[in-house]
Design an enzyme around this catalytic site. Structure first.
Site, PDB file in Angstrom:
ATOM      1  N   GLU A  28      -0.814  -0.736  -4.356  1.00 48.64           N
ATOM      2  CA  GLU A  28      -2.053  -0.551  -4.084  1.00 48.64           C
ATOM      3  C   GLU A  28      -2.421   0.882  -3.588  1.00 48.64           C
ATOM      4  OE1 GLU A  28      -4.622  -3.291  -1.417  1.00 48.64           O
ATOM      5  OE2 GLU A  28      -3.250  -4.986  -1.969  1.00 48.64           O
ATOM      6  N   GLU A  70     -12.251  -8.727  -1.050  1.00 50.37           N
ATOM      7  CA  GLU A  70     -11.586  -8.722   0.272  1.00 50.37           C
ATOM      8  C   GLU A  70     -12.495  -8.784   1.262  1.00 50.37           C
ATOM      9  OE1 GLU A  70      -8.897  -5.484   0.904  1.00 50.37           O
ATOM     10  OE2 GLU A  70     -10.010  -4.192  -0.046  1.00 50.37           O
ATOM     11  N   ASP A  99      -7.518  -0.134  -4.384  1.00 54.22           N
ATOM     12  CA  ASP A  99      -8.009  -0.959  -3.303  1.00 54.22           C
ATOM     13  C   ASP A  99      -9.213  -0.198  -2.817  1.00 54.22           C
ATOM     14  OD1 ASP A  99      -8.180  -2.516  -1.162  1.00 54.22           O
ATOM     15  OD2 ASP A  99      -6.752  -1.682  -0.008  1.00 54.22           O
ATOM     16  N   ASN A 147       0.959  -1.187  -0.094  1.00 58.59           N
ATOM     17  CA  ASN A 147       0.151  -0.016   0.146  1.00 58.59           C
ATOM     18  C   ASN A 147       0.970   1.081   0.071  1.00 58.59           C
ATOM     19  OD1 ASN A 147      -2.786  -0.783   0.715  1.00 58.59           O
ATOM     20  ND2 ASN A 147      -1.529  -2.224   1.930  1.00 58.59           N
TER      21      ASN A 147
END
Length: 264
Positions: free
Chosen positions: A129, A216, A159, A96
């Site tokens: 991400e 997710e 994301d 991330n």
């Protein structure tokens, strides 16, 4: 490594004078797998920041300020690559990043590229991400970042798709390699027709744009079954594995039945 050395390393690796303050909290990573339910393989491991003392992401992120944000972002990249190499990850590692910490995309990749060289970790296994839910101060700048990352050979991902208001507009300007469904769309989807309709439209859109789709936050067999029936192949959540602190957790493939063998 001292704080001064860390700042000097960042300046040397990125050529960036924007590292105004070091990030003073020691960090490490936990890893959570993203499973390809078609064959039970691991598509990627997401690197999740943790305090070196075992504290959670919230405690670490509470120490991020505008002055040390750049140093934190770069430290996370370097730490994720280092641990991925040490753990022998052969799939992708998903990192991330904070787009508001990136001032010039090509230069700010210096730390990542240096870490990849140092630990002999192929850059094509690195996925970056960006969360749709993060407040983006300059969307054209984010598009430039993502384009540069893709040009350099990294996998790109958005994301929490569906969590914010900019997702479709961003997708019209840039098509990442991967989008990850916001877990609020996944939660309870087995018995929620509006969520099913929304996710089904995203599945079709991703297919048409040739974008991989990850669901997710999957916690129940019912959520898994419904998403699988809808054509979602890549999944992440506690049903398969909780994040492993500095380890690669064992993946639970029981939901897949006899179609896959156990994966460590």
């Amino acid at each position: 490594m001292t704080e001064g050395q860390e700042s000097s390393d960042l300046l040397a690796e990125t050529g960036c004078p924007g590292c105004r303050a070091p990030f003073e909290t020691a960090i490490t990573m936990a890893f959570q797998p993203i499973v390809d339910v078609a064959d039970g393989s691991v598509f990627a491991y997401e690197a999740l920041v943790r305090g070196a003392d075992g504290s959670g992401a919230g405690a670490v992120l509470s120490r991020v300020t505008p002055d040390n944000r750049f140093a934190f972002d770069q430290l996370c990249r370097r730490t994720a690559v280092e641990h991925a190499a040490r753990l022998g990850i052969e799939s992708r590692v998903s990192i991330n990043f904070m787009p508001n910490a990136v001032y010039q995309p090509s230069l700010c990749l210096g730390t990542t590229l240096a870490a990849a060289r140092r630990h002999a970790f192929p850059i094509e296994r690195i996925m970056f991400e960006v969360t749709e839910g993060e407040r983006i101060e300059d969307r054209p700048h984010l598009v430039r970042i993502l384009n540069e990352y893709k040009r350099q050979g990294f996998t790109t991902a958005i994301d929490d798709f569906g969590a914010g208001h900019s997702g479709l507009n961003l997708l019209a300007e840039f098509q990442p390699d991967v989008i990850k469904l916001d877990m609020d769309l996944v939660r309870g989807i087995a018995n929620d027709r509006p969520r099913q309709a929304i996710v089904a439209s995203i599945v079709r859109m991703a297919r048409e744009l040739k974008i991989e789709l990850i669901a997710e936050g999957i916690e129940t067999d019912a959520e898994f079954r419904r998403l699988h029936e809808m054509g979602v192949r890549l999944m992440q959540g506690y049903l398969f594995a909780r994040p492993g602190f500095e380890i690669l957790p064992t993946v639970n493939l029981r939901p897949l039945g006899a179609r896959a063998a156990a994966v460590a």
